[in-house]
Design an enzyme around this catalytic site. Structure first.
Site, PDB file in Angstrom:
ATOM      1  N   HIS A 279      14.768  -4.423  19.692  1.00 17.04           N
ATOM      2  CA  HIS A 279      13.506  -3.941  19.842  1.00 17.04           C
ATOM      3  C   HIS A 279      12.838  -4.863  20.471  1.00 17.04           C
ATOM      4  O   HIS A 279      12.821  -6.049  20.241  1.00 17.04           O
ATOM      5  CB  HIS A 279      12.922  -3.500  18.400  1.00 17.04           C
ATOM      6  CG  HIS A 279      12.700  -4.474  17.547  1.00 17.04           C
ATOM      7  ND1 HIS A 279      11.478  -5.287  17.467  1.00 17.04           N
ATOM      8  CD2 HIS A 279      13.640  -4.897  16.400  1.00 17.04           C
ATOM      9  CE1 HIS A 279      11.510  -6.186  16.696  1.00 17.04           C
ATOM     10  NE2 HIS A 279      12.702  -6.031  15.732  1.00 17.04           N
ATOM     11  N   ASP A 291      12.811 -12.310  16.062  1.00 22.27           N
ATOM     12  CA  ASP A 291      12.394 -10.945  15.908  1.00 22.27           C
ATOM     13  C   ASP A 291      11.846 -10.048  16.736  1.00 22.27           C
ATOM     14  O   ASP A 291      10.378 -10.347  16.489  1.00 22.27           O
ATOM     15  CB  ASP A 291      12.049 -10.942  14.383  1.00 22.27           C
ATOM     16  CG  ASP A 291      11.907  -9.236  13.729  1.00 22.27           C
ATOM     17  OD1 ASP A 291      12.598  -8.489  14.406  1.00 22.27           O
ATOM     18  OD2 ASP A 291      11.291  -9.367  12.739  1.00 22.27           O
ATOM     19  N   GLU A 325       9.638  -0.858  16.674  1.00 22.25           N
ATOM     20  CA  GLU A 325      10.587  -0.872  15.536  1.00 22.25           C
ATOM     21  C   GLU A 325       9.623  -1.174  14.330  1.00 22.25           C
ATOM     22  O   GLU A 325       9.831  -0.575  13.456  1.00 22.25           O
ATOM     23  CB  GLU A 325      11.634  -1.784  15.801  1.00 22.25           C
ATOM     24  CG  GLU A 325      12.715  -1.656  14.792  1.00 22.25           C
ATOM     25  CD  GLU A 325      12.493  -2.593  13.741  1.00 22.25           C
ATOM     26  OE1 GLU A 325      13.114  -2.444  12.602  1.00 22.25           O
ATOM     27  OE2 GLU A 325      11.510  -3.415  13.668  1.00 22.25           O
ATOM     28  N   GLU A 326       9.038  -2.327  14.373  1.00 19.33           N
ATOM     29  CA  GLU A 326       8.353  -3.178  13.145  1.00 19.33           C
ATOM     30  C   GLU A 326       7.407  -2.022  12.489  1.00 19.33           C
ATOM     31  O   GLU A 326       7.201  -2.400  11.250  1.00 19.33           O
ATOM     32  CB  GLU A 326       7.388  -4.131  13.868  1.00 19.33           C
ATOM     33  CG  GLU A 326       8.455  -5.417  14.504  1.00 19.33           C
ATOM     34  CD  GLU A 326       9.422  -6.100  13.406  1.00 19.33           C
ATOM     35  OE1 GLU A 326       9.296  -5.446  12.110  1.00 19.33           O
ATOM     36  OE2 GLU A 326       9.923  -7.075  13.665  1.00 19.33           O
ATOM     37  N   ASP A 353      19.362  -7.137  15.415  1.00 22.46           N
ATOM     38  CA  ASP A 353      18.190  -7.384  14.909  1.00 22.46           C
ATOM     39  C   ASP A 353      18.165  -7.990  13.719  1.00 22.46           C
ATOM     40  O   ASP A 353      17.725  -7.387  12.704  1.00 22.46           O
ATOM     41  CB  ASP A 353      17.478  -5.878  14.811  1.00 22.46           C
ATOM     42  CG  ASP A 353      15.902  -6.119  14.399  1.00 22.46           C
ATOM     43  OD1 ASP A 353      15.434  -7.045  14.406  1.00 22.46           O
ATOM     44  OD2 ASP A 353      15.433  -5.053  13.776  1.00 22.46           O
ATOM     45  N   HIS A 424       8.522 -12.576  10.741  1.00 23.67           N
ATOM     46  CA  HIS A 424       7.318 -12.008  10.479  1.00 23.67           C
ATOM     47  C   HIS A 424       6.257 -13.067  10.106  1.00 23.67           C
ATOM     48  O   HIS A 424       5.268 -12.527   9.446  1.00 23.67           O
ATOM     49  CB  HIS A 424       7.456 -10.995   9.354  1.00 23.67           C
ATOM     50  CG  HIS A 424       8.108  -9.901   9.461  1.00 23.67           C
ATOM     51  ND1 HIS A 424       8.444  -8.376   8.661  1.00 23.67           N
ATOM     52  CD2 HIS A 424       9.060  -9.327  10.498  1.00 23.67           C
ATOM     53  CE1 HIS A 424       8.988  -7.890   9.435  1.00 23.67           C
ATOM     54  NE2 HIS A 424       9.591  -8.490  10.395  1.00 23.67           N
TER      55      HIS A 424
HETATM   56 ZN   LIG Z   1      13.356  -6.856  13.904  1.00 21.74          ZN
END
Ligand SMILES: [Zn+2]
Length: 480
Positions: A279, A291, A325-326, A353, A424
């Protein structure tokens, strides 16, 4: 824990398979070994993550960074020599994190390090002040009565277990995604969670909160682990703990983003597709190097090496960089909205991912007849430390909508023991990406994709499963 299947046994299984069509051709295995060794000599994957982290940076769905990332991906795919490079329009939600202030007011005042969960509503401008009710997990919250929760701020103090395969995350994350839905019907004013994370450094980990349409939306924030500890210790004294929360998060109208797609057209089976996904979006706090900058680089570099070595796979290798995606799987849902013919052309899907740790296991979900081919692919990866995993793979959020429609999947598991220290957060940055581990991952994806694209038979079909309802802008789906 699943046991590795030794190479000798894998070979035995392949040799003993009654149908020749169920095994991979020796010439393809030899080419795959050359591809593997080429990747281990050094790839451009790290430079790709560096470019995305440096020239684009954070790319939250709908933001300027998101638009820049789409342009970056188009340029990068063309430069790599992929064919049919194009975008697919995707409408994505837009959310603004806003400012945050969380403080303990009583019994001992302290400011706490916190961040909004993605999609959270804000507080009124004057903020919220309320007593805290602490629960060890969401199950304990669900067991409380309204009188125990009404008018309070719920503190979900669930610790996440560190595991190599990331399963600790799956077990803990429900408190983040569903905490607000569990607390609001009991009259809670807000939810504060211990970050879903393994690290102890003093920053908070974001990620989506999911709001059910039939439940009032309440603010939801995550505390840094050390600050969750402070709150926990004050609660443990038995004195009433009073919290103040001010949060400026808000939604904006949906905007246009895009999946970015490029291909290596197949030779004699060009109509069949092996999909390699990652992503393109990231959270706004860090630069999304792990990420999912790493995943983007791995799948793009795997394809580029197949081109560089002029391997001409039989089936088409398609790289898909998914939008958002998130924050609701917007790109995955748009991509998978295929007619039966297009769907049938998808022979296999893979997704990167889970950070930039080395690949250590090959999981799958394919028809039983195709398992000898999966074991043969794993055999080609054994020299780089990859073992055979389970054939009940559930993960892979972006390829999930394809899998639920019957498309078989392979899943290369990255070592995720450190991934959730950074995941994150503002600390998801390029310095966490190890060049050698990334090259090993490229080797694994390139070999698996090439062998799948040249396999003498397809991987069957999976029994269709119910699709998850596409997430509306205000209720992003739970995600990895
Ligand atoms: Zn991810």
């Amino acid at each position: 824990m699943l046991r590795a299947v030794p190479l000798a046994l894998t070979l035995l299984v392949c040799l003993a398979a009654p149908l020749e069509s169920a095994t991979l051709a020796p010439a393809d295995l030899k080419t795959a070994a050359a591809l593997r060794e080429r990747a281990l000599k050094g790839t451009e994957a790290w430079e790709t993550v560096a470019s995305l982290s440096t020239e684009v940076g954070p790319r939250l769905a709908g933001s300027e960074g998101d638009r820049a990332a789409v342009a970056w991906a188009l340029d990068r795919m063309k430069a790599a020599g992929l064919a049919n490079v194009r975008t697919q329009d995707v409408m994505v939600p837009q959310w603004v994190r806003g400012s945050i202030a969380v403080s303990i007011l009583e019994p001992w005042p302290q400011h706490l390090v916190a961040t909004a969960l993605g999609g959270s509503v804000g507080t009124p401008e004057e903020g919220i002040e309320a007593d805290v009710v602490q629960v060890p997990d969401i199950e304990a919250l669900r067991a409380l009565t309204r009188s125990e929760v009404e008018g309070k701020i719920v503190f979900i103090n669930r610790r996440m277990e560190r595991t190599r395969d990331g399963t600790g995350y799956g077990q803990a994350v429900v408190g983040r995604t569903q905490g607000a839905n569990a607390a609001a019907p009991l009259g809670a004013l807000a939810v504060v969670i211990r970050s879903i994370a393994t690290g102890s450094e003093r920053f908070a980990h974001t990620g989506t909160v999911t709001y059910r349409i039939d439940i009032p939306r309440i603010p939801a924030v995550a505390l840094a682990a050390a600050d969750a500890d402070v709150l926990e210790r004050q609660v443990a004294t038995g004195k009433p703990v009073r919290l103040s929360l001010k949060l400026g998060s808000r939604d904006l109208p949906q905007v246009r983003s895009a999946n970015v797609i490029g291909e290596i057209p197949g030779s004699d089976a060009a109509g069949e597709i092996v999909l390699l996904g990652a992503h393109l979006d990231s959270w706004d706090l860090g630069t999304g190097a792990l990420d999912d900058g790493a995943g983007v680089a791995i799948v793009m570099e795997a394809a580029r090496l197949v081109l560089e070595m002029k391997l001409n796979p039989r089936r088409t290798l398609r790289v898909v960089l998914y939008a958002n995606e998130e924050f609701g799987l917007s790109g995955a849902n748009v991509y998978a909205n295929l007619g039966p013919e297009d769907l049938a052309r998808h022979v296999l899907a893979m997704e990167a991912d889970l950070g930039a740790g080395p690949v250590w296991r090959l999981d799958s979900r394919v028809a039983d007849d195709a398992l000898p081919m999966v074991h043969a692919i794993a055999g080609a990866l054994e020299p780089i430390g990859v073992e055979v995993g389970k054939n009940t793979m559930e993960g892979g959020s972006d390829i999930g909508p394809l899998r639920r429609q019957g498309v078989p999947v392979l899943s290369l598991q990255h070592d995720a023991a450190r991934y959730f220290d950074y995941h994150h957060t503002l600390n998801d940055t390029l310095d966490k990406v190890d060049r050698k581990a990334l090259d090993q991952s490229v080797a694994a994806y390139a070999v698996a994709a090439y062998l799948a694209a040249n396999a003498p038979a397809d991987f069957g079909r999976l029994p269709p499963q119910p699709q998850q309802a596409p997430a509306p802008a205000t209720a992003p789906a739970a995600r990895r």
